[in-house]
Design an enzyme around this catalytic site. Structure first.
Site, mmCIF file in Angstrom:
data_model
loop_
_atom_site.group_PDB
_atom_site.id
_atom_site.type_symbol
_atom_site.label_atom_id
_atom_site.label_comp_id
_atom_site.label_asym_id
_atom_site.label_seq_id
_atom_site.Cartn_x
_atom_site.Cartn_y
_atom_site.Cartn_z
ATOM 1 N N ASP A 15 40.014 22.905 -0.971
ATOM 2 C CA ASP A 15 39.752 23.941 0.182
ATOM 3 C C ASP A 15 39.037 23.194 1.293
ATOM 4 O O ASP A 15 38.046 22.547 1.161
ATOM 5 C CB ASP A 15 38.571 24.952 -0.307
ATOM 6 C CG ASP A 15 38.315 25.869 0.492
ATOM 7 O OD1 ASP A 15 38.018 27.302 0.031
ATOM 8 O OD2 ASP A 15 38.292 25.729 1.871
ATOM 9 N N ASP A 116 43.868 27.046 4.303
ATOM 10 C CA ASP A 116 42.981 25.840 4.076
ATOM 11 C C ASP A 116 43.023 25.645 2.553
ATOM 12 O O ASP A 116 42.072 24.867 2.155
ATOM 13 C CB ASP A 116 41.771 25.899 4.948
ATOM 14 C CG ASP A 116 40.850 26.801 4.038
ATOM 15 O OD1 ASP A 116 41.018 27.739 3.562
ATOM 16 O OD2 ASP A 116 39.599 26.429 4.403
ATOM 17 N N GLU A 117 43.536 26.306 1.874
ATOM 18 C CA GLU A 117 43.396 26.293 0.403
ATOM 19 C C GLU A 117 44.853 26.103 -0.423
ATOM 20 O O GLU A 117 45.671 26.786 0.091
ATOM 21 C CB GLU A 117 42.776 27.554 0.207
ATOM 22 C CG GLU A 117 41.862 27.684 -0.782
ATOM 23 C CD GLU A 117 41.436 29.096 -1.186
ATOM 24 O OE1 GLU A 117 41.306 29.568 -2.446
ATOM 25 O OE2 GLU A 117 41.595 29.872 -0.099
HETATM 26 P P1 TTP Z 1 37.362 29.443 4.241
HETATM 27 O O1 TTP Z 1 37.891 28.426 3.525
HETATM 28 O O2 TTP Z 1 36.604 30.904 3.367
HETATM 29 O O3 TTP Z 1 35.844 29.082 5.086
HETATM 30 P P2 TTP Z 1 35.729 27.613 5.780
HETATM 31 O O4 TTP Z 1 36.878 26.727 5.678
HETATM 32 O O5 TTP Z 1 35.441 27.887 7.361
HETATM 33 O O6 TTP Z 1 34.263 27.067 5.179
HETATM 34 P P3 TTP Z 1 34.122 26.465 3.797
HETATM 35 O O7 TTP Z 1 35.323 26.496 2.945
HETATM 36 O O8 TTP Z 1 33.507 25.106 4.058
HETATM 37 O O9 TTP Z 1 33.270 27.469 3.074
HETATM 38 O O10 TTP Z 1 38.271 29.979 5.105
HETATM 39 C C1 TTP Z 1 39.052 29.294 5.771
HETATM 40 C C2 TTP Z 1 39.212 29.756 7.224
HETATM 41 O O11 TTP Z 1 39.697 31.105 7.318
HETATM 42 C C3 TTP Z 1 38.086 29.614 8.334
HETATM 43 O O12 TTP Z 1 37.831 28.326 8.684
HETATM 44 C C4 TTP Z 1 38.150 30.634 9.153
HETATM 45 C C5 TTP Z 1 38.917 31.725 8.421
HETATM 46 N N1 TTP Z 1 38.137 32.733 8.100
HETATM 47 C C6 TTP Z 1 38.059 33.997 8.917
HETATM 48 O O13 TTP Z 1 38.370 33.985 10.016
HETATM 49 N N2 TTP Z 1 37.230 34.991 8.626
HETATM 50 C C7 TTP Z 1 36.639 34.984 7.415
HETATM 51 O O14 TTP Z 1 35.740 36.080 6.899
HETATM 52 C C8 TTP Z 1 36.674 33.887 6.385
HETATM 53 C C9 TTP Z 1 35.818 33.878 5.209
HETATM 54 C C10 TTP Z 1 37.593 32.831 6.879
HETATM 55 MG MG MG Z 2 37.681 26.371 3.725
#
Ligand code: TTP
Ligand code: MG
Length: 376
Positions: A15, A116-117
């Site tokens: 991730d 992103d995963e």
């Molecule tokens: P995540 O992987 O959940 O969040 P992140 O990458 O920003 O943070 P981390 O992994 O370090 O905890 O989500 C990936 C992307 O999806 C995030 O950069 C932005 C988008 N997203 C939204 O637009 N709204 C949301 O509520 C979430 C959770 C994510």
């Molecule tokens: Mg992330």
């Protein structure tokens, strides 16, 4: 002890950290060290909309996904360095493509779960050995960092559920290895809300039943769970709490491929055709490897003052030919520089994206007179 079936596999979850905000740091390195908030503006007023994500510096002030932009601005009003940027999904998708490509090119089974995963089934690559898996994960982190400048968090475990929970457990830039004999301790005292599948409503109901930790859920009476959460969901939640998840890593093919590069020098004319060649060759071999052809060819460009933009065209006959992709990309760039859009602007980064992917069993490329002439 976990059933044998779940302990035989080794799954890696990856991730990317604070993804959208990190993409902005990569694009504009001057932003590093400042709180960054990525906003989804609804357009009604300057401040209406919600926060998409924020970097960890902004999170330190209490900014998180989903809160109103107005709240985020209030929280950061005395933080002069804070920046609020609008969502630039095209750019993030192109960056995501690059990361997925790194994963797909080196590993046989990759399941992209979100932008992103991803999950990788690394069982055979690491000969079922968790220390070998750790080494592999470190190499993946390093390669992604070197090639995209991004940090990410990885988890290695006997199944997707545990791998995901492991990668979530140490962020940013984490690597958590969870072999079968560590699973029980890992889950036992975790708040039940941390179990994938338990949202705020289920959490509240569980708490009212005296279930506060994942360990509480794992040992809870199954028939009571069935009557409270349904005959499918109740037992399923209990299995998850025991760390049991038989879902295989399912390879999913990409819907598009793209590559972005930074030009050797900012350009105010189409002087970088040669620099595009390795991109088109790479895209072409990715298409060929996947046995696919593209129908849409697009260019991506980022200037020093505006955000990422793109143009694309759809062709009659799907292709995987690097020459054909280069030809269309070049003519899109020529059109771009001839347009009013580029007056007084220079391009810093450029990319090519191919989409509209077909199975590749249509007619071979190269028979179009016009295009063959162009390639010489
Ligand atoms: P995540 O992987 O959940 O969040 P992140 O990458 O920003 O943070 P981390 O992994 O370090 O905890 O989500 C990936 C992307 O999806 C995030 O950069 C932005 C988008 N997203 C939204 O637009 N709204 C949301 O509520 C979430 C959770 C994510
Ligand atoms: Mg992330």
């Amino acid at each position: 002890m976990l059933p044998q079936a779940t302990s035989e596999k080794i799954v890696l979850s990856i991730d990317i950290d604070y993804f959208f905000a990190q993409c902005e740091e990569v694009r504009t390195p001057e932003l590093v060290g400042r709180p960054i908030v990525i906003c989804v503006y609804s357009g009604r007023t300057d401040e209406s909309g919600v926060v998409s994500t924020a970097n960890y510096i902004a999170r330190g002030f209490g900014i998180k996904s989903g809160i109103p932009i107005a709240n985020a601005k209030r929280i950061l009003k005395n933080v002069l360095q804070a920046v609020f940027l609008p969502l630039d999904l095209d750019y993030y998708e192109a960056v995501s493509d690059g990361v997925m490509q790194i994963l797909r090119s080196g590993h046989p089974v990759v399941e992209k779960v979100s932008i992103d995963e991803a999950f990788l089934d690394i069982t055979s690559e690491c000969s079922r050995d968790y220390e070998t898996a750790r080494g592999l994960a470190n190499r993946i982190k390093l390669e992604i960092k070197e090639r995209t400048s991004l940090t990410c968090s990885l988890g290695i475990a006997p199944n997707k559920l545990l791998a995901k929970m492991a990668s979530d457990s140490h962020k940013p830039d984490g690597l958590t290895v969870l072999p079968p004999d560590k699973v029980k301790t890992f889950l036992e005292n975790m708040p039940v809300r941390k179990l994938i599948g338990v949202g705020p409503k289920i959490e509240t109901k569980m708490n009212s039943l005296g279930i506060n930790t994942i360990g509480d859920l794992a040992s809870f009476d199954e028939s009571k769970l069935s009557s409270e959460f349904g005959k499918n969901m109740g037992p399923r939640l209990k299995l998850l709490a025991q760390g049991i998840d038989e879902e295989p890593v399912k390879e999913r093919s990409a819907e598009q491929y793209s590559r972005i590069i930074t030009l050797k020098a900012d350009a105010d004319s189409f002087s970088f055709r040669e620099e595009l060649k390795p991109l088109t060759e790479d895209l072409s071999s990715r298409l060929k490897d996947a046995g696919r052809k593209c129908r849409t060819i697009g260019i991506i460009y980022i200037t020093s003052t505006i955000r990422l933009r793109n143009r694309s065209r759809t062709i009659d006959r799907p292709t995987y030919s690097s020459g054909e992709i280069l030809c269309h990309a070049s003519s899109l760039f020529e059109e771009l520089f001839a347009s009013k859009e580029m007056v007084n602007l220079k391009i810093r980064r450029v990319g090519i994206r191919v989409s509209g992917l077909s199975s590749g069993d249509e007619r071979e490329p190269g028979s179009s007179g016009q295009l063959s002439d162009y390639f010489g």
